[in-house]
Design a protein around this motif. Structure first.
Motif, short mmCIF file in Angstrom:
data_model
loop_
_atom_site.label_atom_id
_atom_site.label_comp_id
_atom_site.label_asym_id
_atom_site.label_seq_id
_atom_site.Cartn_x
_atom_site.Cartn_y
_atom_site.Cartn_z
N GLU A 75 0.85 -1.20 0.10
CA GLU A 75 -0.20 -0.05 0.18
C GLU A 75 1.30 1.38 -0.17
O GLU A 75 0.47 1.99 -0.93
CB GLU A 75 -0.74 0.24 1.15
N GLU A 78 2.26 1.66 -3.52
CA GLU A 78 1.42 2.19 -3.91
C GLU A 78 0.63 4.07 -4.31
O GLU A 78 0.76 4.54 -4.76
CB GLU A 78 0.06 1.15 -4.29
N TRP A 79 0.26 4.17 -2.42
CA TRP A 79 0.92 5.81 -2.72
C TRP A 79 2.03 6.56 -3.48
O TRP A 79 1.83 7.77 -3.35
CB TRP A 79 0.76 5.33 -1.35
N ARG A 80 3.25 5.93 -2.79
CA ARG A 80 4.03 6.88 -2.98
C ARG A 80 4.32 6.76 -4.67
O ARG A 80 4.94 7.57 -5.67
CB ARG A 80 5.52 5.73 -3.22
N ALA A 81 4.09 5.74 -6.14
CA ALA A 81 3.41 5.70 -6.91
C ALA A 81 2.85 6.61 -7.39
O ALA A 81 2.74 7.27 -8.17
CB ALA A 81 3.15 3.99 -7.59
N ARG A 82 1.55 6.94 -7.00
CA ARG A 82 0.53 7.96 -7.18
C ARG A 82 0.83 9.55 -6.44
O ARG A 82 0.51 10.09 -7.66
CB ARG A 82 -0.61 7.50 -6.04
N GLN A 83 1.59 9.30 -5.64
CA GLN A 83 2.31 10.46 -5.48
C GLN A 83 3.19 11.07 -6.02
O GLN A 83 2.91 11.82 -7.26
CB GLN A 83 3.47 10.31 -3.93
N ALA A 85 3.64 10.06 -9.58
CA ALA A 85 2.41 10.72 -10.34
C ALA A 85 2.17 11.95 -10.73
O ALA A 85 1.64 12.50 -12.10
CB ALA A 85 0.97 8.96 -11.27
N LYS A 86 1.45 11.85 -9.43
CA LYS A 86 0.87 13.47 -9.33
C LYS A 86 1.79 14.62 -9.25
O LYS A 86 1.44 15.56 -10.29
CB LYS A 86 -0.13 13.56 -7.34
#
Length: 149
Positions: A75, A78-83, A85-86
């Protein structure tokens, strides 16, 4: 004086089982030892089963903890990857805005310079018309005319 008569006959169980190697009284003495040994054996089996259950429980807890750690780690990734990407999208939008702003400024400058040129040409034409009208009012005739755009 009444005394109990001493029996010369063996007790009844011995009479019933005359082939017993252990006399009845000795067997009575050994019965509690046998019970105690059975209890000890049952206790050791019970403890063995309990230790087995305990080991199994500890193993399950360890596996659950590992699974939870892996899930939390996943998790977090995934959060780090989303950040990330943002952040990349945000930078891309900002760079697009900067490019658009730069192009708008260049276009504004170009239009401004064209407008200045158009105004200059207009002023020059006004000046020319004034210069041409002044001698006409005085009555002078021009032999040739200047053609400006």
């Amino acid at each position: 004086m009444c005394r109990r008569p001493v029996s010369l006959l063996p007790p009844l169980p011995e009479q019933l089982n005359p082939y017993s190697a252990i006399p009845f009284r000795v067997a009575l003495r050994r019965r509690p030892a046998r019970r105690q040994a059975l209890r000890q054996l049952q206790k050791s089996k019970r403890n063995k089963r309990w230790r087995k259950r305990k080991r199994k429980h500890v193993t399950e807890l360890f596996q659950k903890e590992c699974a939870d750690y892996d899930r939390i780690d996943k998790e977090a990734d995934e959060w780090r990857a989303r950040q990330i990407a943002k952040d990349i999208a945000k930078r891309k939008v900002e760079s697009t805005k900067q490019i658009a702003k730069k192009k708008a400024n260049e276009e504004r400058k170009r239009l401004k310079s064209e407008l200045e040129l158009a105004l200059m040409v207009e002023k020059l034409q006004e000046l020319r018309s004034i210069r041409v009208q002044k001698p006409k009012k005085q009555g002078k005739i021009f032999l040739f005319t200047y053609c400006f755009i």
